[in-house]
Design an enzyme around this catalytic site. Structure first.
Site, PDB file in Angstrom:
ATOM      1  N   ASP A  37       0.846  -1.196   0.000  1.00  0.00           N
ATOM      2  CA  ASP A  37       0.000   0.000   0.000  1.00  0.00           C
ATOM      3  C   ASP A  37       0.881   1.246   0.000  1.00  0.00           C
ATOM      4  O   ASP A  37       1.742   1.414   0.863  1.00  0.00           O
ATOM      5  CB  ASP A  37      -0.894   0.003   1.241  1.00  0.00           C
ATOM      6  CG  ASP A  37      -1.748   1.261   1.338  1.00  0.00           C
ATOM      7  OD1 ASP A  37      -2.862   1.243   0.790  1.00  0.00           O
ATOM      8  OD2 ASP A  37      -1.303   2.249   1.950  1.00  0.00           O
TER       9      ASP A  37
ATOM     10  N   TYR B   4       2.449  10.075  -0.228  1.00  0.00           N
ATOM     11  CA  TYR B   4       3.575   9.544   0.542  1.00  0.00           C
ATOM     12  C   TYR B   4       4.916   9.900  -0.096  1.00  0.00           C
ATOM     13  O   TYR B   4       5.952   9.860   0.579  1.00  0.00           O
ATOM     14  CB  TYR B   4       3.491   8.021   0.662  1.00  0.00           C
ATOM     15  CG  TYR B   4       2.287   7.491   1.398  1.00  0.00           C
ATOM     16  CD1 TYR B   4       1.369   8.337   2.021  1.00  0.00           C
ATOM     17  CD2 TYR B   4       2.053   6.119   1.471  1.00  0.00           C
ATOM     18  CE1 TYR B   4       0.260   7.836   2.671  1.00  0.00           C
ATOM     19  CE2 TYR B   4       0.947   5.612   2.129  1.00  0.00           C
ATOM     20  CZ  TYR B   4       0.043   6.467   2.717  1.00  0.00           C
ATOM     21  OH  TYR B   4      -1.053   5.960   3.359  1.00  0.00           O
TER      22      TYR B   4
ATOM     23  N   LYS C 216      -3.021   5.766  -3.960  1.00  0.00           N
ATOM     24  CA  LYS C 216      -4.105   6.727  -3.714  1.00  0.00           C
ATOM     25  C   LYS C 216      -3.826   8.028  -4.439  1.00  0.00           C
ATOM     26  O   LYS C 216      -2.674   8.451  -4.536  1.00  0.00           O
ATOM     27  CB  LYS C 216      -4.250   6.999  -2.217  1.00  0.00           C
ATOM     28  CG  LYS C 216      -4.307   5.750  -1.357  1.00  0.00           C
ATOM     29  CD  LYS C 216      -4.267   6.086   0.121  1.00  0.00           C
ATOM     30  CE  LYS C 216      -3.967   4.860   0.959  1.00  0.00           C
ATOM     31  NZ  LYS C 216      -2.565   4.412   0.865  1.00  0.00           N
TER      32      LYS C 216
ATOM     33  N   HIS D  29      -7.997   9.666  -1.774  1.00  0.00           N
ATOM     34  CA  HIS D  29      -7.410   9.711  -0.439  1.00  0.00           C
ATOM     35  C   HIS D  29      -8.285  10.387   0.613  1.00  0.00           C
ATOM     36  O   HIS D  29      -8.266   9.999   1.783  1.00  0.00           O
ATOM     37  CB  HIS D  29      -6.049  10.397  -0.514  1.00  0.00           C
ATOM     38  CG  HIS D  29      -5.058   9.868   0.471  1.00  0.00           C
ATOM     39  ND1 HIS D  29      -3.710   9.859   0.238  1.00  0.00           N
ATOM     40  CD2 HIS D  29      -5.216   9.325   1.704  1.00  0.00           C
ATOM     41  CE1 HIS D  29      -3.073   9.343   1.286  1.00  0.00           C
ATOM     42  NE2 HIS D  29      -3.973   9.013   2.185  1.00  0.00           N
TER      43      HIS D  29
END
Length: 277
Positions: free
Chosen positions: A43, A48, A73, A104
């Site tokens: 994931d 990120y 996402k 998200h």
């Protein structure tokens, strides 16, 4: 690896590896360790900033693409350019398709973003589409006024915030419950020091973390624990050789405070960090 069948027939592992707050070489090495330890779901997210590192680890692992389940996402700030964002993720992750793409947060023009995901899904670039951090009202609204029902809703879920009411709504609309921060993140010490959890873990010869993850899985929740430590990465994957009893499950249910870390003024999280979760 135990699998769950999503509402569109796609099979998804019940246990994956999370990469929140990981980056660079550390992320790449941790993902590679996870894959070599048996994990087959990874994931990540645009927010990120580590999709390239994840992609490099996947390539280095040598594991056939069809054996993997890759989740990413789209950040809410990118909803007006969802297609371009997904295409960028494909390049960074070095893959021709994505298994699951989530919106998200329910911010901005998420209707337009969702409809673009629907198109990408029809085109075969994404096998399943879903959402993250959607409360029941936003989720039901999205379902009622769009063509595709989200396959997954990824929300903060752990022993101290079990999301039992939200779980009922997800089951009603056949949306799979997926837990981020399944080990409590900022509330880890509070969770692991609980004497009931410690006693149950000891009875099974397991750690508190393994027991907490097993509880969620037995409740039909997909989990994505994260760690940068090889021992813990392997430990968190070792969940299939024990099962909690009904009595133990009921005891652990009592740990639920129904208080999330995100959106709770009593337990504030920095805005920048919250937007990534």
């Amino acid at each position: 690896m135990n699998m769950i069948t999503l509402n569109n027939g796609v099979k998804m592992p019940v246990l994956g590896f999370g990469t929140f707050l990981m980056g660079g070489a550390e992320c790449e090495e941790s993902v590679l360790t996870a894959l070599r330890s048996g994990y087959r779901m990874i994931d990540t997210a645009e927010a990120y900033g580590n999709e390239e590192a994840v992609g490099n680890a996947i390539v280095k692992s040598g594991i056939p693409r069809e054996e993997l389940f890759i989740v990413t996402k789209v950040n809410f700030r990118s909803y007006e350019k969802t297609r371009e964002t997904v295409e960028a993720s494909l390049k960074k992750l070095q893959t021709g398709y994505l298994d699951l793409v989530l919106l998200h947060w329910p911010f901005g023009n998420y209707y337009a973003a969702w409809r673009e995901l629907e198109k990408l899904h029809r085109e075969g670039k994404i096998r399943a589409i879903g959402v993250s951090n959607f409360e029941p009202d936003r989720l039901v609204d999205l379902i009622e006024f769009n063509e595709v029902t989200p396959a997954v809703n990824q929300i903060e879920t752990h022993l101290l915030c079990q999301r039992r009411e939200e779980h009922k709504w997800l089951e009603k609309y056949h949306v799979q419950h997926m837990a981020y921060a399944p080990l409590g993140q900022g509330r880890k010490n509070e969770m692991f020091e609980n004497p009931v959890l410690a006693r149950i873990a000891k009875a099974h010869g397991k750690t508190a973390a393994q027991t907490a993850l097993r509880f969620l899985i037995q409740n039909g929740v997909i989990v994505i624990p994260k760690s940068v430590h090889e021992g813990r990465i392997k430990e968190n994957f070792s969940l299939s050789d024990f099962e909690l009893t009904l009595e133990e499950m009921e005891q652990l249910i009592k740990m639920d405070t129904a208080v999330p870390m995100i959106g709770n003024p009593e337990n504030p999280v920095k805005v920048e960090e919250a937007m990534k979760w």
